[in-house]
Design a protein around this motif. Structure first.
Motif, PDB file in Angstrom:
ATOM      1  N   PRO A  13      42.871  32.036  39.081  1.00 38.78           N
ATOM      2  CA  PRO A  13      43.437  32.824  40.199  1.00 38.78           C
ATOM      3  C   PRO A  13      42.700  34.154  40.384  1.00 38.78           C
ATOM      4  CG  PRO A  13      45.201  31.970  38.803  1.00 38.78           C
ATOM      5  CD  PRO A  13      43.898  31.682  38.113  1.00 38.78           C
ATOM      6  N   ILE A  14      42.281  34.762  39.289  1.00 32.45           N
ATOM      7  CA  ILE A  14      41.551  36.027  39.378  1.00 32.45           C
ATOM      8  C   ILE A  14      40.193  35.789  40.034  1.00 32.45           C
ATOM      9  CG2 ILE A  14      40.446  37.853  38.039  1.00 32.45           C
ATOM     10  CD1 ILE A  14      42.793  37.636  36.070  1.00 32.45           C
ATOM     11  N   ASP A  15      39.532  34.679  39.702  1.00 29.69           N
ATOM     12  CA  ASP A  15      38.249  34.349  40.318  1.00 29.69           C
ATOM     13  C   ASP A  15      38.419  34.102  41.816  1.00 29.69           C
ATOM     14  OD1 ASP A  15      36.954  34.587  37.893  1.00 29.69           O
ATOM     15  OD2 ASP A  15      36.985  32.419  37.465  1.00 29.69           O
ATOM     16  N   ARG A  16      39.468  33.391  42.190  1.00 25.22           N
ATOM     17  CA  ARG A  16      39.729  33.143  43.620  1.00 25.22           C
ATOM     18  C   ARG A  16      40.030  34.449  44.334  1.00 25.22           C
ATOM     19  NH1 ARG A  16      43.232  28.762  41.990  1.00 25.22           N
ATOM     20  NH2 ARG A  16      44.948  30.048  42.728  1.00 25.22           N
ATOM     21  N   LEU A  17      40.794  35.313  43.672  1.00 23.89           N
ATOM     22  CA  LEU A  17      41.100  36.613  44.258  1.00 23.89           C
ATOM     23  C   LEU A  17      39.830  37.430  44.429  1.00 23.89           C
ATOM     24  CD1 LEU A  17      43.178  38.678  45.236  1.00 23.89           C
ATOM     25  CD2 LEU A  17      43.443  39.405  42.859  1.00 23.89           C
ATOM     26  N   GLU A  18      38.940  37.404  43.440  1.00 22.96           N
ATOM     27  CA  GLU A  18      37.674  38.117  43.525  1.00 22.96           C
ATOM     28  C   GLU A  18      36.841  37.603  44.695  1.00 22.96           C
ATOM     29  OE1 GLU A  18      33.777  39.242  40.791  1.00 22.96           O
ATOM     30  OE2 GLU A  18      35.072  37.573  40.180  1.00 22.96           O
ATOM     31  N   GLU A  19      36.809  36.286  44.872  1.00 27.28           N
ATOM     32  CA  GLU A  19      36.056  35.703  45.988  1.00 27.28           C
ATOM     33  C   GLU A  19      36.642  36.146  47.324  1.00 27.28           C
ATOM     34  OE1 GLU A  19      35.882  31.456  45.535  1.00 27.28           O
ATOM     35  OE2 GLU A  19      34.961  31.600  43.552  1.00 27.28           O
ATOM     36  N   LYS A  20      37.962  36.170  47.407  1.00 29.61           N
ATOM     37  CA  LYS A  20      38.616  36.600  48.645  1.00 29.61           C
ATOM     38  C   LYS A  20      38.339  38.067  48.929  1.00 29.61           C
ATOM     39  CE  LYS A  20      42.299  33.169  48.711  1.00 29.61           C
ATOM     40  NZ  LYS A  20      43.751  32.935  48.706  1.00 29.61           N
ATOM     41  N   VAL A  21      38.369  38.900  47.891  1.00 28.60           N
ATOM     42  CA  VAL A  21      38.090  40.329  48.063  1.00 28.60           C
ATOM     43  C   VAL A  21      36.655  40.524  48.533  1.00 28.60           C
ATOM     44  CG1 VAL A  21      37.823  42.528  46.848  1.00 28.60           C
ATOM     45  CG2 VAL A  21      39.871  41.138  46.477  1.00 28.60           C
ATOM     46  N   LYS A  22      35.721  39.782  47.922  1.00 30.23           N
ATOM     47  CA  LYS A  22      34.315  39.882  48.334  1.00 30.23           C
ATOM     48  C   LYS A  22      34.148  39.436  49.790  1.00 30.23           C
ATOM     49  CE  LYS A  22      32.122  39.383  43.804  1.00 30.23           C
ATOM     50  NZ  LYS A  22      31.283  38.536  42.943  1.00 30.23           N
ATOM     51  N   ALA A  23      34.843  38.363  50.168  1.00 33.84           N
ATOM     52  CA  ALA A  23      34.770  37.891  51.550  1.00 33.84           C
ATOM     53  C   ALA A  23      35.340  38.941  52.508  1.00 33.84           C
ATOM     54  CB  ALA A  23      35.519  36.571  51.699  1.00 33.84           C
ATOM     55  N   LEU A  24      36.438  39.586  52.111  1.00 34.97           N
ATOM     56  CA  LEU A  24      37.025  40.643  52.943  1.00 34.97           C
ATOM     57  C   LEU A  24      36.097  41.841  53.069  1.00 34.97           C
ATOM     58  CD1 LEU A  24      40.776  40.587  51.883  1.00 34.97           C
ATOM     59  CD2 LEU A  24      39.823  39.983  54.102  1.00 34.97           C
ATOM     60  N   VAL A  25      35.448  42.213  51.981  1.00 33.66           N
ATOM     61  CA  VAL A  25      34.507  43.332  52.023  1.00 33.66           C
ATOM     62  C   VAL A  25      33.353  42.992  52.965  1.00 33.66           C
ATOM     63  CG1 VAL A  25      32.815  44.629  50.665  1.00 33.66           C
ATOM     64  CG2 VAL A  25      35.120  44.292  49.772  1.00 33.66           C
ATOM     65  N   ALA A  26      32.853  41.759  52.886  1.00 35.50           N
ATOM     66  CA  ALA A  26      31.775  41.335  53.786  1.00 35.50           C
ATOM     67  C   ALA A  26      32.246  41.348  55.237  1.00 35.50           C
ATOM     68  CB  ALA A  26      31.285  39.941  53.392  1.00 35.50           C
ATOM     69  N   LEU A  27      33.473  40.911  55.472  1.00 37.78           N
ATOM     70  CA  LEU A  27      34.028  40.918  56.824  1.00 37.78           C
ATOM     71  C   LEU A  27      34.160  42.343  57.348  1.00 37.78           C
ATOM     72  CD1 LEU A  27      35.381  39.452  59.219  1.00 37.78           C
ATOM     73  CD2 LEU A  27      37.544  39.649  57.970  1.00 37.78           C
ATOM     74  N   ILE A  28      34.634  43.239  56.501  1.00 35.19           N
ATOM     75  CA  ILE A  28      34.775  44.645  56.908  1.00 35.19           C
ATOM     76  C   ILE A  28      33.411  45.237  57.231  1.00 35.19           C
ATOM     77  CG2 ILE A  28      35.374  46.958  56.068  1.00 35.19           C
ATOM     78  CD1 ILE A  28      37.749  45.606  54.604  1.00 35.19           C
ATOM     79  N   ASP A  29      32.408  44.952  56.415  1.00 36.75           N
ATOM     80  CA  ASP A  29      31.060  45.446  56.690  1.00 36.75           C
ATOM     81  C   ASP A  29      30.555  44.923  58.029  1.00 36.75           C
ATOM     82  OD1 ASP A  29      30.951  46.912  54.366  1.00 36.75           O
ATOM     83  OD2 ASP A  29      29.843  45.381  53.224  1.00 36.75           O
ATOM     84  N   ARG A  30      30.780  43.632  58.293  1.00 36.17           N
ATOM     85  CA  ARG A  30      30.331  43.048  59.554  1.00 36.17           C
ATOM     86  C   ARG A  30      31.078  43.669  60.734  1.00 36.17           C
ATOM     87  NH1 ARG A  30      31.575  37.849  58.858  1.00 36.17           N
ATOM     88  NH2 ARG A  30      33.204  37.767  60.415  1.00 36.17           N
ATOM     89  N   LEU A  31      32.376  43.898  60.571  1.00 38.91           N
ATOM     90  CA  LEU A  31      33.159  44.514  61.636  1.00 38.91           C
ATOM     91  C   LEU A  31      32.702  45.947  61.910  1.00 38.91           C
ATOM     92  CD1 LEU A  31      36.753  43.197  60.850  1.00 38.91           C
ATOM     93  CD2 LEU A  31      35.262  42.524  62.749  1.00 38.91           C
ATOM     94  N   LYS A  32      32.388  46.686  60.870  1.00 31.10           N
ATOM     95  CA  LYS A  32      31.879  48.051  61.047  1.00 31.10           C
ATOM     96  C   LYS A  32      30.557  48.027  61.787  1.00 31.10           C
ATOM     97  CE  LYS A  32      34.004  50.432  57.115  1.00 31.10           C
ATOM     98  NZ  LYS A  32      33.751  51.115  55.835  1.00 31.10           N
TER      99      LYS A  32
END
Length: 92
Positions: A13-32
């Motif tokens: 679950p921690i690995d999945r959470l880490e992947e989701k956080v990384k995906a969100l960070v990438a999404l935020i960077d793209r949105l910016k």
């Protein structure tokens, strides 16, 4: 071994959470990045709009001047016509 298997299942679950956080960070960077690009495009279009408004104002001034000159030409044409009639009247 069961302890290692237990730890492995606990970390999934921690690995999945880490992947989701990384995906969100990438999404935020793209949105910016998109926001920055759109903001620059908006500024460029605003400048173009102002330039177009200035050209429109110049065109409207030119049109008003043309209309004034046409009116003046018609007035002069009428006066010349009146003078020609008066000259014809004198020639009799």
């Amino acid at each position: 071994m069961s302890r290692a298997a237990g730890r492995s299942t606990e970390l999934e679950p921690i690995d999945r959470l880490e992947e989701k956080v990384k995906a969100l960070v990438a999404l935020i960077d793209r949105l910016k990045s998109d926001q920055s690009r759109v903001s620059e495009e908006n500024m460029r279009l605003s400048r173009e709009l102002e330039a177009t408004r200035a050209r429109l104002a110049d065109s409207e001034e030119g049109l008003a001047e043309v209309n004034a000159l046409r009116t003046e030409r018609e007035s002069i044409r009428g006066r010349v016509s009146d003078m020609l009639e008066q000259l014809e009247g004198l020639s009799l």
